[in-house]
Scaffold this active site. Structure first.
Site, PDB file in Angstrom:
ATOM      1  N   GLY A   1       0.800  -1.236   0.000  1.00 39.13           N
ATOM      2  CA  GLY A   1       0.000   0.000   0.000  1.00 39.13           C
ATOM      3  C   GLY A   1       0.823   1.271   0.000  1.00 39.13           C
TER       4      GLY A   1
ATOM      5  CB  THR B   1      10.362   3.517  -5.830  1.00 40.55           C
ATOM      6  OG1 THR B   1      10.768   4.418  -6.871  1.00 40.55           O
ATOM      7  CG2 THR B   1      10.830   2.122  -6.161  1.00 40.55           C
TER       8      THR B   1
ATOM      9  CD  GLU C   1      -4.958  16.683   3.738  1.00 39.90           C
ATOM     10  OE1 GLU C   1      -5.642  16.762   2.718  1.00 39.90           O
ATOM     11  OE2 GLU C   1      -4.309  15.645   4.035  1.00 39.90           O
TER      12      GLU C   1
ATOM     13  CB  ALA D   1      -2.923   8.413  -4.070  1.00 43.87           C
ATOM     14  CG  HIS D   2      -6.222  11.179  -7.438  1.00 45.49           C
ATOM     15  ND1 HIS D   2      -5.986  11.581  -6.151  1.00 45.49           N
ATOM     16  CD2 HIS D   2      -6.300  12.310  -8.167  1.00 45.49           C
ATOM     17  CE1 HIS D   2      -5.956  12.913  -6.118  1.00 45.49           C
ATOM     18  NE2 HIS D   2      -6.125  13.373  -7.339  1.00 45.49           N
TER      19      HIS D   2
ATOM     20  CG  HIS E   1     -34.152  21.194  -3.704  1.00 40.03           C
ATOM     21  ND1 HIS E   1     -33.283  22.219  -3.393  1.00 40.03           N
ATOM     22  CD2 HIS E   1     -35.239  21.362  -2.912  1.00 40.03           C
ATOM     23  CE1 HIS E   1     -33.843  22.986  -2.459  1.00 40.03           C
ATOM     24  NE2 HIS E   1     -35.025  22.477  -2.147  1.00 40.03           N
TER      25      HIS E   1
END
Ligand code: NAI
Length: 468
Positions: free
Chosen positions: A38, A143, A189, A323-324, A447
């Protein structure tokens, strides 16, 4: 046995590439030096930080945000150990998920350090020092990246007092004062996480704005909102030294324009000044693989390095370290390796900052359009005029749509507001299909939803919004 593909690194770029390659029928193996799959994202980056962002936001809301909704509760107490256990459990379920997917797709896994021997040959050295050489038609370098440190400043990141994001998601107590060096994504963040849990947070940023490169209007409003939340900003301030003291550390910074230096005492210093491609001990020189002038593996439009059969994707190559973006490159490369036409549209890669409110963007900023001399029009809509946002007391922020003045084609969408990170994708899909602001504004939106603000901003771009 010879493989079709060996992927070095199992972050979002590498593991997705391996799975896609296996799905397309290629005999695939991965090499990973961490004990779990991961990469940075799942183990020490995106996933654990989101667990802490969510948990700390719940704590903050329980402490500050419920009275106005008629929910009266006692002040919550923080159990940081349990919050960290939630983070660890989140990481575990995600990394276990990758292991499961490798097995499901019959991907061979090797734990150890992968090194290029030559085109067609990769060695794996296990922790105990055993080496084996694997043969393969194609090698994919995935990597990733590593903490860059502060340019021109020697900093001893011990991950205890002076931390990178790795230590910043694993503190064992809430610091009294956290100084964050760098007002980019990581700084904002993680600064938010610890501020919500009670730390005084000071962000020292070199540029005059936070989140440099983001649409200027969004960045200004974001700055105001975070300052209202209690984060203290020193902008246009260059950190020149970070030194450990007897307790805590000292951060020295000076105005970029020149002037006297200031020294801040910190219990914890978070160094968040960017990341660099991870290419150490990979055998790139031995294999003859060229790097560009910024130390990234150089690739062509099909992700191939200067050595035929050796490819690279993700943070280790050019483009945003997201990441994406790496995942999409992984998919495209697997398709190319199996004889299909893989492609990534770099003009439509969303970016999200997972603070509260979130900030999300896709496509060009207003500043970029101006600089490129493109004639554009702008439509904006504030969440303060959105019914759902009022019902949720989430009225901070706005949506901004930028479209070509002549063709009406949407060129960029910028959102600051609750759930921006999810809302941005309707803009991404629209842009992927070359849609116009009229297309977006004429698409029926349920809505009441926050997403109606996207529709209204689009209406404002090609004509007029209804609710303003
Ligand atoms: P960044 O490049 O986003 O921000 C670093 C900031 O440090 C810049 O604003 C820079 O001006 C400032 N800086 C550099 N030297 C300085 C000095 N001497 N004094 C004061 N300020 C200084 O890097 P960050 O936040 O470390 O993130 C690294 C990478 O990880 C980025 O590419 C980011 O996109 C990615 N990332 C993405 C996330 C997301 O998509 N939500 C979350 C976390 C990281």
């Amino acid at each position: 046995m010879a493989y079709d593909v060996i992927v070095i690194g199992t972050g979002p770029g590498g593991y997705v590439c391996a799975i896609k390659a296996a799905q397309l029928g290629l005999k695939t193996a991965v090499i990973e030096k961490r004990a779990t799959f991961g990469g940075t994202c799942l183990n020490i980056g995106c996933i654990p930080s989101k667990a802490l962002l969510h948990a700390s936001e719940m704590f903050h809301q329980a402490a500050h945000g419920m009275d106005a909704l008629g929910v009266e509760i006692q002040a919550p107490t923080l159990n940081l150990e349990k919050m960290m256990a939630h983070k660890d459990a989140t990481v575990k379920s995600n990394v276990d998920g990758v292991s499961y997917l490798f097995k499901k797709n019959k991907i061979d896994t090797f734990i150890g350090t992968g090194k290029l021997v030559s085109a067609g040959k990769v060695s794996v050295t296990s922790d105990s020092g055993e080496e084996q050489v694997l043969e393969t038609k194609n090698i994919v370098i995935a990597t990733g990246s590593d903490v860059a440190g502060i340019p021109g400043v020697t900093v001893d990141i011990d991950e205890k007092v002076i931390v990178s994001s790795t230590g910043g998601i694993a503190l064992d107590k809430v610091p009294g004062h956290m100084v964050v060096v760098g007002g980019g994504v990581i700084g904002l963040e993680l600064g938010s996480v610890w501020a919500r849990l009670g730390a005084k947070v000071t962000v020292v940023e070199y540029l005059d704005t936070i989140l440099g490169g983001m649409d200027g209007e969004v960045s200004k409003q974001f700055h105001r909102i975070l300052a209202k939340q209690g984060l203290d900003f020193k902008l246009g301030a260059k950190v020149t030294a970070v030194e450990k003291g007897e307790a805590g550390a000292k951060v020295t910074f000076e105005p970029v324009k020149g002037g006297e230096a200031t020294v801040l005492d910190a219990d914890i210093v978070l160094v968040a000044t960017g990341r660099k491609p991870y290419t150490a001990n990979l055998g790139l020189t031995e294999a003859g693989v060229a790097l560009d002038n910024r130390g990234r593996v150089e690739i062509d439009n099909h992700f191939q390095t200067n050595v035929p059969g050796i490819y690279a994707i993700g943070d280790v190559v050019r483009g945003p370290m997201l990441a994406h973006k790496a995942e999409d490159e992984g998919v495209a490369l697997a398709e190319i390796l199996s004889g299909q036409a893989g492609h990534v549209n770099y003009d439509v890669i969303p970016g999200v900052v997972y603070t509260q409110p979130e900030v999300a963007a896709v496509g060009k900023t207003e500043e970029e359009l101006k600089a490129a001399g493109v004639a554009y029009k702008v439509g904006k809509f504030p969440f303060s005029a959105n019914g759902r946002a009022r019902a949720m007391l989430a009225t901070d922020g706005f949506v901004k749509v930028l479209a070509d003045k002549d063709t009406d084609r949407v060129l960029g969408v910028h959102i600051i507001g609750f759930g921006a990170g999810d809302m941005i994708h309707e803009a991404a899909v629209l842009m992927e299909f070359g849609g116009s602001s009229e297309d977006l504004g004429r698409t029926c939106h349920a809505h009441p939803t926050m997403s109606e603000a996207v529709k209204e901003a689009a209406l404002a771009t090609f004509f007029k919004p209804i609710h303003m």
